[in-house]
Design a protein around this motif. Sequence first.
Motif, mmCIF file in Angstrom:
data_model
loop_
_atom_site.group_PDB
_atom_site.id
_atom_site.type_symbol
_atom_site.label_atom_id
_atom_site.label_comp_id
_atom_site.label_asym_id
_atom_site.label_seq_id
_atom_site.Cartn_x
_atom_site.Cartn_y
_atom_site.Cartn_z
ATOM 1 N N PRO A 12 19.402 35.591 -14.687
ATOM 2 C CA PRO A 12 18.287 35.616 -13.939
ATOM 3 C C PRO A 12 17.949 34.250 -13.376
ATOM 4 N N ALA A 13 17.712 33.946 -12.151
ATOM 5 C CA ALA A 13 17.210 32.887 -11.905
ATOM 6 C C ALA A 13 16.009 32.487 -12.123
ATOM 7 N N THR A 14 15.949 31.184 -12.500
ATOM 8 C CA THR A 14 14.773 30.585 -13.079
ATOM 9 C C THR A 14 13.519 30.542 -11.635
ATOM 10 N N VAL A 15 11.991 30.219 -11.943
ATOM 11 C CA VAL A 15 11.347 30.332 -10.838
ATOM 12 C C VAL A 15 11.600 28.957 -9.930
ATOM 13 N N SER A 16 12.203 27.966 -10.644
ATOM 14 C CA SER A 16 12.120 26.539 -10.051
ATOM 15 C C SER A 16 13.376 26.743 -9.186
ATOM 16 N N THR A 17 14.426 27.466 -9.753
ATOM 17 C CA THR A 17 15.495 27.611 -8.699
ATOM 18 C C THR A 17 15.284 28.387 -7.468
ATOM 19 N N VAL A 18 14.554 29.417 -7.596
ATOM 20 C CA VAL A 18 14.067 30.211 -6.633
ATOM 21 C C VAL A 18 13.387 29.336 -5.403
ATOM 22 N N MET A 19 12.525 28.542 -6.206
ATOM 23 C CA MET A 19 11.476 27.821 -5.248
ATOM 24 C C MET A 19 12.441 26.821 -4.618
ATOM 25 N N LEU A 20 13.268 26.099 -5.172
ATOM 26 C CA LEU A 20 14.066 25.213 -4.707
ATOM 27 C C LEU A 20 14.982 25.651 -3.510
ATOM 28 N N LYS A 21 15.380 27.049 -3.498
ATOM 29 C CA LYS A 21 16.081 27.559 -2.743
ATOM 30 C C LYS A 21 15.177 28.005 -1.326
#
Length: 333
Positions: A12-21
């Motif tokens: 599962p993608a981390t919150v920071s990864t999602v927000m960065l995208k």
Amino acid sequence: MTAIHSTHIAKPATVSTVMLKVLAALLPGIALSVYCHGVGVLLQLLLASLTALAAEAAMLRLRGVAVLPALKDLSAIVTAWLLALSLPPLGGWWMIVVATLFAIIVAKQLYGGLGNNPFNPAMAGFALMVVSFPAQMAQWGSPQLPLDAAAQWQWIFLHTLPAGSVPDAISSATPLDVLKTGLRQGQALAGLLPQSSAQGLIALGWLAGGLWLWRQKLIPWQTPLAMLAGLLALALPLWLWQPAQYASPLLHLLQGGTLLAAAFIVTDPVSGASTPRGRLIFGFGVGLLTYVIRVFGNFPDGIAFAVLLMNMTVPLLDQYTRPAVFGHRKGRS
């Protein structure tokens, strides 16, 4: 029991990864905004980011929560950027600071932080400003009379213009504001339509970013399409009925941040509906309310108010649109 590992099971993608995208998806629209409105857009983004990080850190410390891990999730930066892109690019520095403080402290942290806020923080900050400072929020500047970088910074921080600058460069209203005011004064619709394609060009940037997020499986398709459908459900028949009184559906799609909201606002997983049917209802409601407020309300655009009103319905939408668990009858508990 031996643990089974498989390369086919995605982590599962981390919150920071999602927000960065999400931040990356905003870049095409930001680039086009800078092209149309100037570097004041970048200054607003910087002010919003610094304010959001400071407010988030202060509130986390007051709540006794570890500061650095929470700041690293980048959710505060996403809120800051969405606010900065929604407010006038030449608005005074205090406007974006006040809006961001309200969004982070009141609309997010006082509810318990990320994952607990019932209202979209960026739209809460925007609504505060448009209700409290309507005149300042209507001054978007003119793409036909651009200020250079130094003049934009001087206006944002000092509220003064260099000698020889044209006042209309900072006092032009938005196309939706011009349209609403002119129609109420009995002017012909044809003479009120925007002469510049700036907002339409920027809207294409938001569309590109939203499509990329969808391809990345980071946003659902139901909410954005339902929002646009809800907007068109009123815009199209009224335009066909009285084209001299009601603007075309295309204008409503390309003006007022419609595509920014469809791609980045209504798709917020925290304050929006979480079930497929709930997302359809939520998005459709936002689109309908946006049009009603735009055309018949007192504000030139209604996206923020529409989102906040539909945020109130999310608990009911999630409760009554939950899919039935396999083997059990669907209940309302």
